[in-house]
Design an enzyme around this catalytic site. Structure first.
Site, PDB file in Angstrom:
ATOM      1  N   HIS A  95       7.866  -3.852   3.029  1.00  0.00           N
ATOM      2  CA  HIS A  95       6.851  -3.036   2.375  1.00  0.00           C
ATOM      3  C   HIS A  95       5.536  -3.069   3.150  1.00  0.00           C
ATOM      4  O   HIS A  95       4.874  -2.033   3.316  1.00  0.00           O
ATOM      5  CB  HIS A  95       6.646  -3.543   0.947  1.00  0.00           C
ATOM      6  CG  HIS A  95       5.575  -2.840   0.195  1.00  0.00           C
ATOM      7  ND1 HIS A  95       4.347  -3.421  -0.062  1.00  0.00           N
ATOM      8  CD2 HIS A  95       5.526  -1.600  -0.355  1.00  0.00           C
ATOM      9  CE1 HIS A  95       3.609  -2.573  -0.735  1.00  0.00           C
ATOM     10  NE2 HIS A  95       4.286  -1.465  -0.932  1.00  0.00           N
ATOM     11  N   GLU A 130       5.797  -0.839   6.120  1.00  0.00           N
ATOM     12  CA  GLU A 130       5.664   0.566   5.703  1.00  0.00           C
ATOM     13  C   GLU A 130       4.188   0.948   5.588  1.00  0.00           C
ATOM     14  O   GLU A 130       3.772   2.031   6.022  1.00  0.00           O
ATOM     15  CB  GLU A 130       6.398   0.762   4.381  1.00  0.00           C
ATOM     16  CG  GLU A 130       6.131   2.073   3.688  1.00  0.00           C
ATOM     17  CD  GLU A 130       5.917   1.903   2.193  1.00  0.00           C
ATOM     18  OE1 GLU A 130       4.908   2.444   1.687  1.00  0.00           O
ATOM     19  OE2 GLU A 130       6.731   1.226   1.539  1.00  0.00           O
ATOM     20  N   HIS A 131       3.389   0.062   5.011  1.00  0.00           N
ATOM     21  CA  HIS A 131       1.949   0.322   4.899  1.00  0.00           C
ATOM     22  C   HIS A 131       1.288   0.392   6.274  1.00  0.00           C
ATOM     23  O   HIS A 131       0.503   1.308   6.563  1.00  0.00           O
ATOM     24  CB  HIS A 131       1.278  -0.787   4.086  1.00  0.00           C
ATOM     25  CG  HIS A 131       1.295  -0.554   2.613  1.00  0.00           C
ATOM     26  ND1 HIS A 131       0.163  -0.412   1.855  1.00  0.00           N
ATOM     27  CD2 HIS A 131       2.329  -0.434   1.739  1.00  0.00           C
ATOM     28  CE1 HIS A 131       0.480  -0.231   0.584  1.00  0.00           C
ATOM     29  NE2 HIS A 131       1.805  -0.253   0.489  1.00  0.00           N
ATOM     30  N   GLU A 147      -2.059  -4.241  -5.092  1.00  0.00           N
ATOM     31  CA  GLU A 147      -0.880  -3.554  -5.613  1.00  0.00           C
ATOM     32  C   GLU A 147       0.002  -4.520  -6.406  1.00  0.00           C
ATOM     33  O   GLU A 147       0.519  -4.181  -7.484  1.00  0.00           O
ATOM     34  CB  GLU A 147      -0.083  -2.926  -4.463  1.00  0.00           C
ATOM     35  CG  GLU A 147       1.088  -2.078  -4.900  1.00  0.00           C
ATOM     36  CD  GLU A 147       1.827  -1.439  -3.731  1.00  0.00           C
ATOM     37  OE1 GLU A 147       2.843  -0.768  -3.977  1.00  0.00           O
ATOM     38  OE2 GLU A 147       1.396  -1.626  -2.567  1.00  0.00           O
TER      39      GLU A 147
END
Length: 420
Positions: free
Chosen positions: A47, A50-51, A127
């Site tokens: 993740h 991906e960021h 997040e």
């Protein structure tokens, strides 16, 4: 509409579906990796990667990436799941070359700038905090952990905040080198696309992808069990679930029909019994998540502490009832819901782009729509009842609950109810 697939010399599969009636196109790269490919020490790296892919390349800054795609009215996005990571863009038909260029750039020449990484660690930690403050999201993470304890399949996609706070550039670069190689990737497009030209562009732009890397993953080992936590929320958030079926299982489509019949809409058994007849919950639904080598089937409900004592027996009773053959009209309604959802999705370039890529990664081929519909229609009431018995009797259920749960029965009592 025409679907074509081409494999480039480096192993990258390129698939497109021409939809000449639209003026836009959705394009994306799907990578056959996600959180289940991580170790305990780098949980969250998929993740975070991906960021960071959008935070600058050798030739573009993070701001330039955003400005270039938005200057033509397009948008770019990404997501990470347990088994796949996707990078997508939607643009007008004439701007497909730009979208491809940006996707190729971020997947081959991202620099993972230290200052950008420091900022993005904070963003991802926020997040994580947002999920932790949203109990109807948080409970799903705890449910997954209870179903698959002490293994990658049970860990969160976002990762724990302490690990994210220390995640290094070397960890990101190493993970990308290990997992992002052409044979594990699919470039997909749907919309106003000419396949031959799309392949030519891809061949020139994705020429720096690695051709080898690590592919091993730890097998999914469903165990079941429970997690419960008393919190001062307005509602109880509850999930009851079972060991489900994998994509390649003969009962894959049966599981979809079962989920729809039991809790897939306003006419479903759970919605009618729990909400309409008894008023025990505002939200109640079933879900089925398939993986390459396993799956999970569950029921979620959000209810008040005063209704909890009545709700759990009702849910258990509906699960037990579904082990008996469904009425013909129920079955036809479930078929119609699934088919309508499938056919409606074909009108969206984004949904079709994703469907093509995922099918290639999971099945190694694009599954024709008539074949999908035939599989759904072939599911009869006996198959649904048989699968329901298989799920419930396969082993320990999984329970996750948070909120004012003092009135929640013990795990053993709930398990006894499910035994019929």
């Amino acid at each position: 509409m025409t679907v074509e697939v081409t494999t480039l010399p480096n192993g990258l599969r390129v698939v497109s579906e021409t939809m000449p009636q639209v003026e836009t196109a959705s394009v994306g790269v799907w990578v056959d990796t996600g959180s289940r490919y991580e170790s305990a020490g780098d949980n969250g790296v998929s993740h975070m990667l991906e960021h960071m892919a959008f935070k600058g390349t050798e030739s573009r800054s993070a701001q330039a990436i955003a400005e270039e795609i938005e200057a033509v009215g397009g948008h770019i996005n990404a997501y990470t799941s347990r088994e796949q990571t996707a990078y997508t863009a939607k643009v007008l038909k004439e701007d497909v070359p730009l979208a491809l260029d940006i996707l190729a750039d971020i997947l081959q020449r991202s620099v993972f700038d230290e200052e950008e990484l420091a900022r993005e660690r904070t963003v991802v930690i926020q997040e994580i905090a947002q999920v932790n403050d949203t109990p109807d999201d948080f409970v799903f993470d705890r449910f997954q952990e209870a179903a698959y304890p002490d293994q990658p399949m049970g860990r969160t996609i976002l990762g724990p905040a302490p690990l994210i706070a220390e995640m290094s550039r070397e960890t990101l670069a190493g993970y990308m080198a290990d997992r992002y190689h052409a044979p594990r990737m699919v470039l997909s497009a749907a919309g106003h696309i000419e396949h031959r030209r799309f392949v030519e562009l891809a061949a020139g732009l994705f020429d720096s992808l690695r051709t080898e890397g690590r592919e091993a993953r730890e097998p999914a080992r469903y165990a079941g069990g429970e997690w419960r936590e008393t919190e001062d929320y307005e509602q109880v958030h509850l999930i009851v679930g079972f060991d489900g079926v994998a994509y390649g299982d003969a009962d894959f489509y049966t599981q979809q029909v079962l989920s729809t019949l039991l809790g897939g809409g306003m006419s479903s058994r759970l919605f009618q019994e729990v909400r309409e007849k008894r008023g025990l919950a505002y939200s109640v639904f079933s879900f089925a998540s398939a993986y390459l080598d396993g799956g999970i089937f569950g029921i979620y409900a959000g209810t008040g502490s005063q209704q909890l004592g009545e709700l759990v027996p009702v849910i258990c009773d509906e699960i037990v009832k579904v082990e008996r053959p469904a009425r013909e009209e129920e079955l036809k309604r479930a078929h119609a819901q699934i088919k309508a959802g499938l056919l409606m999705s074909l009108e969206s370039t984004s949904a079709r782009c994703e469907q093509l890529a995922r099918q290639l990664l999971i099945y190694g081929r694009v599954v024709p729509v008539p074949e999908l519909i035939a599989e759904i229609e072939a599911v009869d009431s006996e198959a649904v009842a048989r699968l329901a018995r298989r799920l419930v009797e396969s082993g320990r259920p999984t329970l996750a609950a948070t909120g004012p749960i003092n009135g929640l029965e013990s795990f053993d009592a709930i398990r006894a109810r499910l035994s019929g």
